[in-house]
Design a protein around this motif. Structure first.
Motif, PDB file in Angstrom:
ATOM      1  N   GLU A  23       4.684   6.673   9.252  1.00  0.00           N
ATOM      2  CA  GLU A  23       3.409   6.064   8.869  1.00  0.00           C
ATOM      3  C   GLU A  23       2.265   6.574   9.736  1.00  0.00           C
ATOM      4  N   ASP A  26      -1.082   7.507   8.025  1.00  0.00           N
ATOM      5  CA  ASP A  26      -1.828   6.340   7.559  1.00  0.00           C
ATOM      6  C   ASP A  26      -2.547   5.651   8.714  1.00  0.00           C
ATOM      7  N   ALA A  32      -3.681   2.593   6.992  1.00  0.00           N
ATOM      8  CA  ALA A  32      -2.787   1.476   7.309  1.00  0.00           C
ATOM      9  C   ALA A  32      -3.619   0.235   7.592  1.00  0.00           C
TER      10      ALA A  32
END
Length: 709
Positions: A23, A26, A32
């Motif tokens: 992640e 992001d 995120a």
């Protein structure tokens, strides 16, 4: 319609190879979203009002003027808030009444939540909250922790309050070398980057909470109990978390947001300020610890006593089990440990990275260093002579205890063999140089978890588990675990976490998260591989299996399970200014199978860096005149910065757990354990003066001077 897809094929093992966070893109691009960032139509904002007195009762809350301010929608307080259920057993035991806000007029400490102002914008809510007049009837209070308090008492926390065997006084009297010293650690705070935040909304009697927490199942369970709801009617999501360190469980802001959302019938968000976090989200209690050690002429322990006193609140009994490390690290013919608490008018302490072990190791490992000096033994040699084969208190065999391997590898890499053991000898310009070492340990447990794994028609696999990634890289680790269990490449695996709808799972805490979740994911993957091996076609909605590890965990109880480590530090002390600089640190750990070396090293280095902070910087000081903290912010509360950490290196020795399907033990907390002691021992080696009180501030260096040793 059905689709035939390729079966899992053998791929090069992903576990043990460095992988960047799945992640990561992001997070660095802002895609995120954290708990305080989700957009909602008709979103209202709550702002907590906290008490300005340290103890007493609320006489009145003057809501009229505030309700007339622009944008203000409501003011919740003890006179109008919904009633909560507090008599229940939660996921982690008895509930913490700290979260049961606005239920009475009592004020148990400075910074206690007394009201929530809700408005259309956060600016309006803050302005109104700061304008709210709350009147109190003040009462006398006590916030001071000292040794020898008559109201202190031994308590059973998550481990026994007192353990003892043998005749302690007789063994001390018969010992050739004795250490009897008191060590103190101050109040410390988590200070994670992301403040606590929660957004609550109700729909058709169901509660949806977007939250920043360390366990969606945990928060779901607590909210269901508090509001007398079916757990199935509560959904908690916590997809991205900007740090937790033990503080992100069930807290006042979540409960207040849920109350307000129900009353107003619209989404409500409550975000804590940094100052509010210093009184509302827990802290590490200060400790006063007494360690008595007695050894024979060869340095073998005949007596060991470790007593620790910590402060708890009048609201909730929390034990900082600092005597715990002595129950694992070293045995003696006479062995006694005790965890004691005293109730004071302060906010409730809570878990903080390596609870018990971090302050406990400072005292115990400092005392071991003092004993080594008295006995004329190398500090590493003294520890190896007292390395037990079984748990000193439990009597159970260790499921791997590679402490000696950590010390030998660490000593080789640190250059320990060339160390002059005499203190105050090495100089560089006007600075005194010293080196120190300490041992580390932390329990390696696991908790029941469920996981589902779906074989998708496009040849990919989706893992769903209510895990929490609090910055540790858990998503990435679980991706690698699932890939290896399925025998596919990691890019064919998607991991979804942080949602209570995925079923119960262990919290991210106690260094048990990745181990617990990986066990469940591996079990699900093995079952799915068996089903796919039968050659069935994959339907459009995929093939899903579910695993539950509750029964499988029983085998772990038959042995003592811990991670271990050896910490090394070199410091430079300026006797003219009192400044202590850590020049380099090395930590070597035996912490099970390492899933992702990239993020694992980051976790260990992060813990060691926190050890520098603990040794030299962190100290929350309470004002006796108000019961509150001086400098309750990140300007007044000092933590280590990049400039304080020139060279920190972490590595590990091979240490798989054969009774864990992935071989994991856990690394989130052991990096901080022993780090402060290694630095304190290095300061003694540099100056010849022992510092038994943390942090080792410049004024303490100047006040103690340097010995002529």
């Amino acid at each position: 319609m059905t689709t035939t897809t390729p079966r899992p094929t053998t791929a090069a093992g992903a576990i043990g190879t460095a992988h960047t966070r799945v992640e990561g893109h992001d997070k660095v691009t802002g895609a995120a979203r954290y708990a305080g960032e989700f957009p909602f139509p008709d979103l209202a904002h709550g702002w907590l009002v906290v008490s300005t007195v340290a103890r007493g009762r609320i006489r009145s809350v003057d809501t009229g003027p505030v309700l007339a301010m622009p944008g203000v929608l409501a003011v919740l307080h003890h006179g109008n808030a919904p009633r909560l259920t507090t008599d229940y057993v939660g996921m982690l035991g008895v509930p913490d009444p700290t979260a049961a806000v606005f239920q009475h007029d009592r004020v148990p400490h400075a910074g206690w939540p007394v009201a929530l102002v809700v408005a259309e914008t956060p600016e309006q809510a803050r302005e109104a909250a700061e304008s709210l007049t709350v009147s109190y009837d003040e009462e006398p209070y006590d916030t001071t922790l000292t040794a020898g308090r008559p109201d202190a008492y031994a308590v059973d926390g998550h481990m026994p309050g007192v353990t003892e065997k043998g005749d302690l006084e007789a063994e001390l009297a018969a010992s050739a070398f004795v250490v009897d010293a008191e060590y103190t650690t101050p109040e410390e705070h988590h200070a994670m980057m992301e403040p606590h935040a929660a957004t609550a909304r109700w729909e058709d009697g169901r509660l949806d909470l977007l939250d920043s927490n360390q366990g969606a199942t945990w928060v779901q369970s607590e909210l269901a109990n508090l509001f007398t709801l079916d757990p199935a009617a509560v959904r908690v999501r916590s997809e991205h978390v900007g740090g937790g360190f033990g503080s992100k469980g069930i807290r006042a802001h979540q409960v207040a947001a849920v109350m307000a959302a129900r009353i107003l019938d619209r989404p409500v968000r409550v975000v804590l300020t940094r100052r509010q976090m210093f009184s509302l989200t827990g802290h590490r209690s200060p400790t006063v610890q007494r360690v008595r050690l007695g050894a024979d002429a060869d340095g073998r322990l005949r007596a060991l006593e470790h007593r620790s006193l910590n402060r708890t609140s009048t609201v909730y009994e929390f034990v900082e089990p600092a005597a715990g490390p002595a129950r694992v690290m070293y045995d003696a013919d006479a062995h006694r440990t005790a965890n004691e608490v005293v109730r004071l008018d302060v906010p409730s302490p809570t878990w903080m990275r390596a609870p018990g072990e971090a302050p406990g190791a400072f005292a115990l490992e400092s005392a071991l260093d003092e004993l080594a000096a008295k006995a004329g033994l190398d500090p590493i040699e003294l520890r190896l002579r007292n390395d037990p084969e079984r748990g000193p208190v439990s009597g159970l065999p260790f499921a791997g205890r590679h402490l000696a391997a950590c010390f030998r590898e660490g000593a080789r890499r640190f250059g320990w063999a060339g160390r002059d053991p005499r203190p105050g000898i090495r100089r560089e310009g006007g600075r005194l140089l010293g080196t120190g070492t300490a041992a580390a340990s932390f329990p390696a447990g696991a908790g029941p978890s469920t996981a589902t794994l779906t074989a998708e028609p496009d040849g990919t696999f989706t893992v769903r588990i209510a895990a929490a990634d609090i910055g540790t890289g858990a998503r990435t680790a679980l991706t690698l675990v699932a890939a290896d269990a399925l025998r596919v490449a990691p890019d064919r695996v998607r991991v979804r976490i942080g949602d209570s709808a995925f079923g119960p799972a262990m919290i991210a805490g106690g260094s048990t998260g990745t181990r617990s979740w990986s066990w469940a994911v591996t079990a699900a993957a093995e079952e799915l591989r068996e089903r796919l091996a039968l050659g069935a076609d994959i339907p459009p909605d995929g093939i899903t299996v579910r695993a539950d590890t509750t029964e499988a965990l029983g085998a772990l109880a038959q042995k003592e399970r811990h991670s271990f480590g050896a910490q090394f530090a070199e410091v430079a002390v300026d006797p003219a200014t009192g400044e202590v600089r850590v020049r380099r640190m090395l930590g070597i750990f035996a912490a099970g199978r390492i899933v992702n070396p990239l993020t694992a090293r980051s976790q260990l280095v992060g813990g060691m860096t926190w050890g520098i902070s603990m040794a030299l910087h962190e100290e929350a000081v309470r004002d006796r005149a108000s019961g509150g903290l001086y400098g309750a912010d990140l300007a007044g509360y000092h933590i280590a910065s990049h400039a304080d950490v020139p060279a920190v290196e972490a590595d590990w020795v091979d240490d798989p757990d054969p009774e864990d399907p992935v071989g994991i033990k856990g690394i989130g907390e052991i990096g901080i354990v022993g780090a402060a002691a290694a630095i304190a021992n290095a300061v003694w080696h540099a100056t010849g003066v022992r510092h038994r009180d943390l942090p080792i501030r410049p004024d303490r260096i100047l006040g103690a001077g340097a010995s002529d040793a």
